[in-house]
Design an enzyme around this catalytic site. Structure first.
Site, PDB file in Angstrom:
ATOM      1  N   ARG A 112     -11.895  19.538  65.668  1.00 12.69           N
ATOM      2  CA  ARG A 112     -11.533  19.435  64.253  1.00 12.69           C
ATOM      3  C   ARG A 112     -10.945  18.062  63.949  1.00 12.69           C
ATOM      4  O   ARG A 112     -11.200  17.474  62.895  1.00 12.69           O
ATOM      5  CB  ARG A 112     -10.534  20.540  63.887  1.00 12.69           C
ATOM      6  CG  ARG A 112     -11.161  21.916  63.823  1.00 12.69           C
ATOM      7  CD  ARG A 112     -10.129  23.026  63.809  1.00 12.69           C
ATOM      8  NE  ARG A 112      -9.131  22.885  62.766  1.00 12.69           N
ATOM      9  CZ  ARG A 112      -9.330  23.193  61.469  1.00 12.69           C
ATOM     10  NH1 ARG A 112     -10.515  23.647  61.071  1.00 12.69           N
ATOM     11  NH2 ARG A 112      -8.361  23.053  60.588  1.00 12.69           N
ATOM     12  N   TYR A 167      -0.775  22.702  41.530  1.00 11.34           N
ATOM     13  CA  TYR A 167      -1.702  22.395  40.440  1.00 11.34           C
ATOM     14  C   TYR A 167      -3.145  22.209  40.915  1.00 11.34           C
ATOM     15  O   TYR A 167      -4.083  22.401  40.146  1.00 11.34           O
ATOM     16  CB  TYR A 167      -1.248  21.126  39.711  1.00 11.34           C
ATOM     17  CG  TYR A 167      -0.037  21.361  38.850  1.00 11.34           C
ATOM     18  CD1 TYR A 167      -0.156  21.902  37.572  1.00 11.34           C
ATOM     19  CD2 TYR A 167       1.234  21.064  39.319  1.00 11.34           C
ATOM     20  CE1 TYR A 167       0.962  22.137  36.791  1.00 11.34           C
ATOM     21  CE2 TYR A 167       2.358  21.295  38.541  1.00 11.34           C
ATOM     22  CZ  TYR A 167       2.216  21.827  37.273  1.00 11.34           C
ATOM     23  OH  TYR A 167       3.325  22.069  36.510  1.00 11.34           O
ATOM     24  N   HIS A 213      -9.972  22.862  69.844  1.00 11.48           N
ATOM     25  CA  HIS A 213      -9.302  22.517  68.598  1.00 11.48           C
ATOM     26  C   HIS A 213      -9.413  21.023  68.301  1.00 11.48           C
ATOM     27  O   HIS A 213      -9.423  20.607  67.141  1.00 11.48           O
ATOM     28  CB  HIS A 213      -7.827  22.926  68.652  1.00 11.48           C
ATOM     29  CG  HIS A 213      -7.152  22.872  67.315  1.00 11.48           C
ATOM     30  ND1 HIS A 213      -7.330  23.847  66.346  1.00 11.48           N
ATOM     31  CD2 HIS A 213      -6.307  21.963  66.772  1.00 11.48           C
ATOM     32  CE1 HIS A 213      -6.632  23.540  65.274  1.00 11.48           C
ATOM     33  NE2 HIS A 213      -5.995  22.401  65.500  1.00 11.48           N
ATOM     34  N   LYS A 231      -5.337  30.761  59.295  1.00  9.72           N
ATOM     35  CA  LYS A 231      -3.986  30.347  59.670  1.00  9.72           C
ATOM     36  C   LYS A 231      -3.077  30.232  58.455  1.00  9.72           C
ATOM     37  O   LYS A 231      -1.908  30.629  58.506  1.00  9.72           O
ATOM     38  CB  LYS A 231      -4.046  29.001  60.409  1.00  9.72           C
ATOM     39  CG  LYS A 231      -2.698  28.475  60.855  1.00  9.72           C
ATOM     40  CD  LYS A 231      -2.851  27.158  61.589  1.00  9.72           C
ATOM     41  CE  LYS A 231      -1.497  26.608  62.024  1.00  9.72           C
ATOM     42  NZ  LYS A 231      -1.626  25.307  62.723  1.00  9.72           N
ATOM     43  N   HIS A 279      -6.547  22.892  55.543  1.00 10.46           N
ATOM     44  CA  HIS A 279      -5.199  22.391  55.760  1.00 10.46           C
ATOM     45  C   HIS A 279      -4.322  22.674  54.544  1.00 10.46           C
ATOM     46  O   HIS A 279      -4.810  22.713  53.412  1.00 10.46           O
ATOM     47  CB  HIS A 279      -5.213  20.882  56.015  1.00 10.46           C
ATOM     48  CG  HIS A 279      -5.664  20.519  57.393  1.00 10.46           C
ATOM     49  ND1 HIS A 279      -6.018  19.242  57.758  1.00 10.46           N
ATOM     50  CD2 HIS A 279      -5.826  21.280  58.509  1.00 10.46           C
ATOM     51  CE1 HIS A 279      -6.367  19.226  59.033  1.00 10.46           C
ATOM     52  NE2 HIS A 279      -6.258  20.448  59.505  1.00 10.46           N
ATOM     53  N   ARG A 286     -11.665  26.617  62.985  1.00 10.64           N
ATOM     54  CA  ARG A 286     -10.803  26.873  64.134  1.00 10.64           C
ATOM     55  C   ARG A 286     -11.517  27.806  65.113  1.00 10.64           C
ATOM     56  O   ARG A 286     -12.324  28.650  64.724  1.00 10.64           O
ATOM     57  CB  ARG A 286      -9.474  27.483  63.687  1.00 10.64           C
ATOM     58  CG  ARG A 286      -8.617  26.529  62.867  1.00 10.64           C
ATOM     59  CD  ARG A 286      -7.287  27.157  62.483  1.00 10.64           C
ATOM     60  NE  ARG A 286      -6.440  26.208  61.778  1.00 10.64           N
ATOM     61  CZ  ARG A 286      -6.456  26.015  60.463  1.00 10.64           C
ATOM     62  NH1 ARG A 286      -7.274  26.732  59.702  1.00 10.64           N
ATOM     63  NH2 ARG A 286      -5.656  25.133  59.898  1.00 10.64           N
TER      64      ARG A 286
END
Length: 237
Positions: free
Chosen positions: A158, A192, A155, A93, A182, A63
Site C-alpha cells: 500500500r 466537510y 501491508h 479499519k 485513510h 489491506r
C-alpha cells in the site's frame, strides 16, 4: 483526583522516564524495484489461489485482511461496464464503507478465482477449512518464497502504491487518500469533504493496473498522460 478519592497521581512522576514507542515502518518496495518483483511474482509456483489473492492485492492495494475476508456478495456483477467491490464498514479499519473500482485486470483475476471458489461464501477460503479465511501468513510466506523476506510486506504494498500514485502527479491527493481508505487528519476538512472521487478513482485504478503491467513487460509502452484523458462513463447507483 477530580472526585477527591486520590490526592496524588503517582504516574505523573514517570514523565520522561519511559521511552515512547516508535511506529515501525513497513518494508515497502521502491518503484525501481517493481519490475524485478513483478517478474518474480509471475514465476511464483505456489498454490494458485494464493497467487490470485496476491494478484488482486497488487491491482487494488487494499489491506491484507480485506482480501482475506472478502465475500462474493461484496462484488457487483463482474460483467457490468464499471464493476466494483464494496467493502462493508464493519470490515474496514476506519469503519467506513469503501468502494473499490475494479480494473479489467482485477476483473480477470476474479473471474479466474470464481472458477475455484465461486460456489462458496469466501473468495479466498482457508485451505484446511473453507469456512475460515486464508491466513495472512499464507500471503506473507509467498513473499518469502520469492526472496523478499525483510524486504517487503503485504501491508508495505500500500505504501508503494501510495508513493507511486502521488509522485506521478496525475491524481488528486484526496482521490488517492480515499482509495487507500485513510482517515482525514484535518478534522474540519473531514467534516466537510465527503466527496468519493469515484470517477477519478476508476481512471486511477485502470491507470495503476496498466502501469503494473507495463513494468512487467518493459517492451510495452503506455502513454500515461493520454491514459488519464480517456473518456469514461460512470454508472450512478
Amino acid at each position: 483526583i477530580l472526585t477527591g478519592i486520590c490526592k496524588h497521581n503517582p504516574a505523573s512522576d514517570l514523565s520522561g522516564a519511559l521511552t515512547p514507542s516508535v511506529k515501525k515502518k513497513m518494508a515497502a518496495l521502491r518503484h525501481d524495484e517493481l519490475p524485478e518483483f513483478l517478474r518474480k511474482f509471475e514465476d511464483y509456483d505456489g498454490r494458485l489461489l494464493t497467487k490470485l489473492a496476491w494478484r488482486l492485492m497488487l491491482y487494488t492495494f487494499v489491506r491484507t485482511v480485506e482480501v482475506q475476508k472478502a465475500e462474493w456478495s461484496e462484488f457487483s456483477s463482474l460483467e457490468v461496464e464499471n464493476p466494483t467491490w464494496t467493502i462493508p464498514a464493519e470490515r474496514m479499519k476506519m469503519k467506513r464503507e469503501l468502494i473499490v473500482p475494479l480494473s479489467p485486470q482485477a476483473v480477470e483475476v476474479l473471474l479466474e478465482v470464481e472458477k475455484l471458489t465461486g460456489n462458496q461464501k469466501l473468495v479466498f477460503p482457508n485451505q484446511n477449512n473453507p469456512n475460515k479465511p486464508m491466513s495472512e501468513n499464507t500471503l506473507l510466506f509467498a513473499l518469502y518464497r520469492m526472496g523478499y523476506h525483510s524486504r517487503a510486506t503485504t501491508h508495505g504494498w500500500r505504501a508503494s502504491a501510495s508513493t507511486i500514485l502521488n509522485e506521478s502527479g496525475l491524481w488528486h491527493p484526496d482521490a488517492i487518500q480515499r482509495q487507500l481508505a485513510h482517515a482525514e487528519n484535518n478534522k474540519i476538512r473531514a467534516a466537510y469533504n465527503r466527496a468519493e472521487y469515484l470517477l477519478e478513482r476508476r481512471r486511477m485504478m485502470n491507470w495503476w493496473a496498466d502501469h503494473l503491467d507495463s513494468l512487467r513487460e518493459p517492451a510495452k509502452v503506455i502513454n500515461l498522460q493520454e491514459r488519464k484523458k480517456e473518456p469514461l462513463r460512470e454508472i450512478i447507483h
